[in-house]
Design an enzyme around this catalytic site. Sequence first.
Site, PDB file in Angstrom:
ATOM      1  N   TRP A 567       0.808  -1.215   0.000  1.00 31.87           N
ATOM      2  CA  TRP A 567       0.000   0.000   0.000  1.00 31.87           C
ATOM      3  C   TRP A 567       0.847   1.273   0.000  1.00 31.87           C
ATOM      4  O   TRP A 567       0.383   2.349   0.377  1.00 31.87           O
ATOM      5  CB  TRP A 567      -0.988  -0.034   1.180  1.00 31.87           C
ATOM      6  CG  TRP A 567      -2.086  -1.039   0.954  1.00 31.87           C
ATOM      7  CD1 TRP A 567      -2.355  -1.704  -0.211  1.00 31.87           C
ATOM      8  CD2 TRP A 567      -3.065  -1.500   1.900  1.00 31.87           C
ATOM      9  NE1 TRP A 567      -3.435  -2.547  -0.040  1.00 31.87           N
ATOM     10  CE2 TRP A 567      -3.893  -2.437   1.239  1.00 31.87           C
ATOM     11  CE3 TRP A 567      -3.334  -1.208   3.245  1.00 31.87           C
ATOM     12  CZ2 TRP A 567      -4.956  -3.088   1.868  1.00 31.87           C
ATOM     13  CZ3 TRP A 567      -4.401  -1.861   3.867  1.00 31.87           C
ATOM     14  CH2 TRP A 567      -5.200  -2.789   3.186  1.00 31.87           C
ATOM     15  N   HIS A 647      -4.263 -11.262  10.266  1.00 31.74           N
ATOM     16  CA  HIS A 647      -5.616 -11.054   9.768  1.00 31.74           C
ATOM     17  C   HIS A 647      -5.556 -10.738   8.286  1.00 31.74           C
ATOM     18  O   HIS A 647      -4.683 -10.016   7.820  1.00 31.74           O
ATOM     19  CB  HIS A 647      -6.286  -9.894  10.514  1.00 31.74           C
ATOM     20  CG  HIS A 647      -7.519  -9.399   9.828  1.00 31.74           C
ATOM     21  ND1 HIS A 647      -8.694 -10.111   9.826  1.00 31.74           N
ATOM     22  CD2 HIS A 647      -7.746  -8.300   9.068  1.00 31.74           C
ATOM     23  CE1 HIS A 647      -9.595  -9.456   9.112  1.00 31.74           C
ATOM     24  NE2 HIS A 647      -9.050  -8.366   8.633  1.00 31.74           N
ATOM     25  N   HIS A 705     -19.291  -4.561   7.168  1.00 32.89           N
ATOM     26  CA  HIS A 705     -19.404  -3.540   6.123  1.00 32.89           C
ATOM     27  C   HIS A 705     -20.746  -2.841   6.100  1.00 32.89           C
ATOM     28  O   HIS A 705     -20.952  -1.927   5.316  1.00 32.89           O
ATOM     29  CB  HIS A 705     -19.095  -4.141   4.751  1.00 32.89           C
ATOM     30  CG  HIS A 705     -17.686  -4.625   4.660  1.00 32.89           C
ATOM     31  ND1 HIS A 705     -17.303  -5.857   5.128  1.00 32.89           N
ATOM     32  CD2 HIS A 705     -16.565  -4.039   4.199  1.00 32.89           C
ATOM     33  CE1 HIS A 705     -16.012  -6.006   4.931  1.00 32.89           C
ATOM     34  NE2 HIS A 705     -15.534  -4.932   4.379  1.00 32.89           N
ATOM     35  N   CYS A 737     -13.823  -8.060  10.226  1.00 31.48           N
ATOM     36  CA  CYS A 737     -12.736  -7.099  10.012  1.00 31.48           C
ATOM     37  C   CYS A 737     -12.822  -6.047  11.114  1.00 31.48           C
ATOM     38  O   CYS A 737     -13.630  -6.167  12.041  1.00 31.48           O
ATOM     39  CB  CYS A 737     -12.853  -6.491   8.610  1.00 31.48           C
ATOM     40  SG  CYS A 737     -11.362  -5.621   8.074  1.00 31.48           S
TER      41      CYS A 737
HETATM   42  N1  GLN Z   1      -6.440  -4.079  12.532  1.00 31.65           N
HETATM   43  C1  GLN Z   1      -7.073  -3.412  11.442  1.00 31.65           C
HETATM   44  C2  GLN Z   1      -8.438  -2.899  11.873  1.00 31.65           C
HETATM   45  O1  GLN Z   1      -9.031  -3.520  12.700  1.00 31.65           O
HETATM   46  C3  GLN Z   1      -7.249  -4.352  10.276  1.00 31.65           C
HETATM   47  C4  GLN Z   1      -7.875  -3.666   9.090  1.00 31.65           C
HETATM   48  C5  GLN Z   1      -7.830  -4.454   7.807  1.00 31.65           C
HETATM   49  O2  GLN Z   1      -7.754  -5.643   7.799  1.00 31.65           O
HETATM   50  N2  GLN Z   1      -7.876  -3.791   6.671  1.00 31.65           N
HETATM   51  O3  GLN Z   1      -8.900  -1.893  11.383  1.00 31.65           O
HETATM   52 ZN    ZN Z   2      -9.844  -6.901   7.333  1.00 30.00          ZN
END
Ligand code: GLN
Ligand code: ZN
Length: 789
Positions: A567, A647, A705, A737
Amino acid sequence: MSSTNSVNVKAHILGFPRIGAQRELKFAVEKFWRGEISEGELSQVGQTLRRRHWAWQAEAGLDFVTVGDFAWYDQILNTAALLGAIPARFGFDAKRLSLPQYFELARGNTEQFAMEMTKYFDTNYHYLVPEISSKTTFDGGVEWFFHEIEDAITQGHAVKAVLPGPLTFLWLSKCKQDGYNKLDLLPSIVAAYTRIINKLAALGVAHLQLDEPILALQLPAEWVAALEPTYRTLCEQGVKIVLATYFDSVTEHAPLLAKLPLAGLHIDAVRAPEQLLSFAAQWPSNKVLSLGVIDGRNIWAADLVKVLGQIKPVHAQLGASLWIAPSCSLLHTPVDLAQEEKLDAELKSWLAFAKQKLAELSVLKRGLNGGDITAELTLNADAQHARRTSKRIHNPAVAARLAALAPSADQRWADFATRQAAQRKRFNLPVLPTTTIGSFPQTKEIRAARAAFKKGDLSLEQYEAAMKAEIALVVKKQDELGIDVPVHGEAERNDMVEYFGEQLAGFAFTQFGWVQSYGSRCVKPPVLFGDVSRPSAMTVAWSSYAQSLTNKPMKGMLTGPVTILQWSFVRDDQPRSVTCDQIALAIRDEVVDLEEAGIGIIQIDEPAFREGLPLKQADWSKYLDWAGRAFRISASGVANDTQIHTHMCYSEFNDILPAIAAMDADVITIETSRSDMDLLEAFAGKNGDAFIYPNEIGPGVYDIHSPRVPQVNEMLRLIAKALEVVPAERLWINPDCGLKTRGWPETEAALANMLEATKTARAAISEGRQLIVDSAKIPTESHGACACH
Ligand code: GLN
Ligand code: ZN
């Protein structure tokens, strides 16, 4: 080397960013959505931007302006609208599609969810996925494209039109009918392109660039076979067709491409320089070969001497058939470096944004055509030399540390089973431990505090106090909910990459370096220009403070090396793998410091891990090897009883699962709720593959989301589904997320329900009952883009 006027080299671009140097298009479109400006006012902004960008191309002495790269939201959606191939479910009249309806396709309306969005090849640009079926007709739609061309002509420009090619358009489309071959639609789509080309001919357009980046993929044979008949037809019309490829080599198709009646072919000599000479050697002298020699995917100033060295042998072969261009559309670069006031002059001399790339093309063209470019070359060579030797970039200590790294530095002390036992003893977590992915709602107040701090209205102490209060709140709420592994909530982070970049050596930040991500959304990637190191701890104070507030094991939260790399705009003077290792070492230092401060569970996020995959599958294993190793370097400095999590957001894991397993995180949390846990089957070897993911897994049990609060039974059903494929001893319970885009009320309600569902599931497990849940499946539509970035 010949450089007479008769062998004039032409210069052009494949496309220009439409968003505007000041993100004018973004702001106008969003105002239009809010009803603050009229359609006429919005159109005016679009026209002003197009005309400005054409004028810049003309001023740089390019031989054409490129028209067709503009879109109100997305160029693939524009093409669908032009062809009249819009999703039938909206019930719109394709021939009379209005601008508000166009936006409804992109954003959804009260009755219909938005068209799906996904990444354009390996870029961070997201296009809208056309929806087609056997019934799709391509009978024509909006006329915007032709109006833009007419406008460019009235502005006095020589026009080269551009559209996505028919094969790429079909490839990017999705067809939900089982067993239907999209290629069956090719004849009708070719007929539509033929009509468009005839219209262009009537307008007096000499060249049409058709983008077929799919040729850089490893294409199925039937798609390759479709190329020749398609282009035989399209090239018979009255416009000269230039077929554009980019992002990787198309050497394997060289004989076929040479045979087609094209006016010209564009190849990417930045991503795949090796194809340059092989093409030059066999390219018919009556056809144009356009060399993409300026990097359209990055922001470094070109090394003009080097580029000239690359072009000259081809020039000698091809003479006037040679065109020069950026490697791909400049859509993927920010607009204008001249606006940057905070970057120092030296750093700026190493960079080129889209407008500066036009100037680079202009110099190259003049040089190739016999002009005197000594002054420009000298200036450029000085900057390149400074960059090669600058102490700001090259830090011997970083290089020495990497060189001294033991081959086993990417290995934990013990195997997973041993670590798992040590971690169980240490943390004594219940079965189905609960956690979250890291962030909690980024409220207006948090953003206001950060803005005030940046402006100097809030002192460091005041800002830190505000963030600590936020952390205390988040910890308290998690304790009340009963979450087993709490987090501090990431209130202090603006963005998960920028936050770390700002504290690491080797990064710089722009003020206006925006690149369109999707629709009106832009990202401003950090500039990774030099050797990376970590001057001091980045997260330890926050995590320690959070840990001091609870008896539960606080999870430390870091962004992984591959995601930071992926990124950012990454330096191009060394392999990406080396840069990634440098970041990995910096993150490793942080992991070790967190451990030392008593943080026993540490998550290293890698949502962008899959994004880095090369376009050609043959190149995947090399990437997966170095990316996996970089992750493990960052994670392996700790004792057996320190638990490493990672993650990843929604990803197709099936084909790279062994590589994910090889990252050897103790726990992986992934997004699965929108795929109704189907994604998980791969982890359990249910798709017929023998591979079973060995470590612990937290498949998200609810979609973050949307603001909708999922009910206990919905989550219970997903937990039951997960338990069918993952044994309870290895299963974690968490959302999909981070929660930063959510509000507090829905976050608390959803987490309370998640804990309630967990309680029920635990009871069933402890009583040895099978968990049976009957509740309706929640209809959701998957969206390729994660709101987190
Ligand atoms: N630790 C980040 C969050 O909780 C992970 C975000 C992501 O996976 N894009 O926002
Ligand atoms: Zn995520």
